[in-house]
Design a protein around this motif. Sequence first.
Motif: not given
Lengths: 348, 402
Positions: A75, A78, B127-128, B320-321
Amino acid sequence: MATKKIGFTCAYAPVPIIEAAGFTPFRVFPETDSKDQSGYMLHDNLCPHVKKVLDRALDEDLPELEGMVFINSCDSMRRLSDAWQEARPGDRTILLDLPSSNTDASITFLAGEYKRLLKTLCQWNSVDVSLDKLKSRINAWNSLSQTLGNIEHAMGKNFYPGLFSQYQKIINLSAMHGVDKAFLKAKEIDPDKMSPQKGHAPVFIFGNLLFDPKVFNLFEEWNMHVADNDFCTGSRFVNSVDYDASKDLFYSLASSWMNRTPCARTMDIADPGAIARKIVDRAKSCNARGVIGFTVKFCDPYLARIPMIREALQQESIPFLMIEGDCTLGSMGQQQTRIEAFTEMLEV
Amino acid sequence: MMYDYFKNMVDGVSQKLLQDPDSINAKKKYVLEIAKIGQKLYTRDEKIAWCGVTIPFDLLNSMGVTSCFVEFVGAMLSSNETAPIFIKEAEDSGYAPDSCAYHRAVTGAMLKDIMPEPDFIIGSSSPCTAGLAVMEDMARRFKKDFFILNVPQNNSKESIKFLTDQIKEMTRFITAHTQKPLSMEKLGRALEFFNESSLILKDIYNLAKQTPSPVDNKLLKDFGTVIGLIMGTREGVEICQAFKDELIDRIESQKIDPSKEKIRIMWIQNRIQYKFPIEKMLEDFGVKIVVDELNDVTWEPMDPDNPFESIAKRIISIPYSLGTNERIAHMQLLAREYKLDGAINPCHWGCRQGTGVRGLTTRGLKDVNVPVLNLEIDCVDSRNLAQGQIETRLEAFVEMLT
């Protein structure tokens, strides 16, 4: 010798591809005196690696770069890619998707991403894509990997004062100035001509980033013999490419990157939690008396795995010390007492 | 404990519905269906799978698998105020307090043996990263087979094919554990229900866009995320219809109080899960949450003749993707469509994915004249809640907007 540089931040960006496109790689390490200003773009609870790299970008603390390669590895990475585009809208950037599992489908997909990377970089440099050039750079990379592997092997057997620091300098050289320069330096090192010393505690160290060569000199002062390591700025960075002539070259690259000792973010779905077992195996194979984990703060992939690693080491009665910080020399100084106490406990 | 919790909820809500069978009762029907999933997870009559948030639950439902995303349990534990016990258990076992409390609560629940043992586990990279890590830990602790859906961060042809192939592979993985092959007929029906639900959802959201909006601050709380659990079922269609009816009824019977809508705002990411009267506080200020960020239909209708690719495109379409630019563009679209005056981002502690780029999302909304209040709240762990501070900041934000 290529002088134009391509920046990157993650060890899943293959240096041979950057070089095959005629560029010199430049890994943007989170080492800077730039003021802390990334907070207005990214939340404070993102890892200091990403925030410091962004600080460098915001403060122009970078050499001239022809573009940046980002990897969708976690994350935070990103988000760094997102923030970079905002911070330096004129920069050319490419974001590669990196699957989380090492299945054949994932490797095939990543091979496509690596192919896209080479094509894009060649476009940026106005040169044709050359697979021969890529093979040549892979060969150079493998030679470096093999030479560094020999040094790692020697360090695993004996303690050579100052050698780990030299080893780290060579890895950094490959990441920031290219493979050929690093290889020349690596060839200058011959552990057979060095005098091993006794009395230091053999320790296996792992984590995400630990790149400052001076840190390893400190470790030696604190009675530690780094017998082996697993960092994305260390042994994980320069891993050889198993080139299978019967397969696509990019597949071979992707397979090598996905199947090497993984960053905590990459999983073996057939063996969930394999990272813990692998760390135990590595520690045992270098006869480490203890293990130290170094991770940057707020690193989710590692934070989530530390309990399983601790558990696995406990089962094998291998002492474990966990250190969180920003993995710079400055933060390491604060850990002196803990590390010294740990190595003393290992009773060499 | 959790079985009793869900059973009591199912029994209690069912009773209330029986007492008042003629009224629309959208929220009660919705809670009942969700509680039934919880109850099934703890009853083990069917195969059970713990999953990531973006897994296609319609597909799993059609294969006879009771499935749920693990963050749902974190939210449930938080809402019944037991989360701190489990979060502490996780922290005492070495899980870092800096990580997301949804995941710490789930991990603690697993350590205390209150998570039902699944038959298999399916994680997703969207998402994470942290969510995927907890799924891996779960697979290790339960010693269960593990599958990952890697969701690429762009909608290129290659990415869609990669995800499509994985979804096909996932069905083979599920079949290997259920011994039941995928019935294309059942999947087709699930997708029809999904499409029907999607159409009604669009109507719901269009009604919510009206001025004054017929929603209230709680009605569609986290709706877009949780409704995905039942969208491929007949019950899902009925729930969506009940919400639509509820909103139409509110409009037709003029039950909407315009004084409660001096300011229209969007809630970014997820709501606060424990008892904290922020919705009431906002209502008292005349602030109405007219939209939650994830309350939207971002996908095209599912194509029963091409189900796997449809599902892949749908998963990638979730804001979120994709990258932050796409997420911001989506929020800007909502800002225009809902005529927003402001937005609140709770900045859930430990969330690198959603909260990570709060500076960029703030600026993106500012570009369309929507000020954002960034709070510092852990949406699951109530232990460090600074209620007074939040009240003061809300008050200041509202003053600024008025």
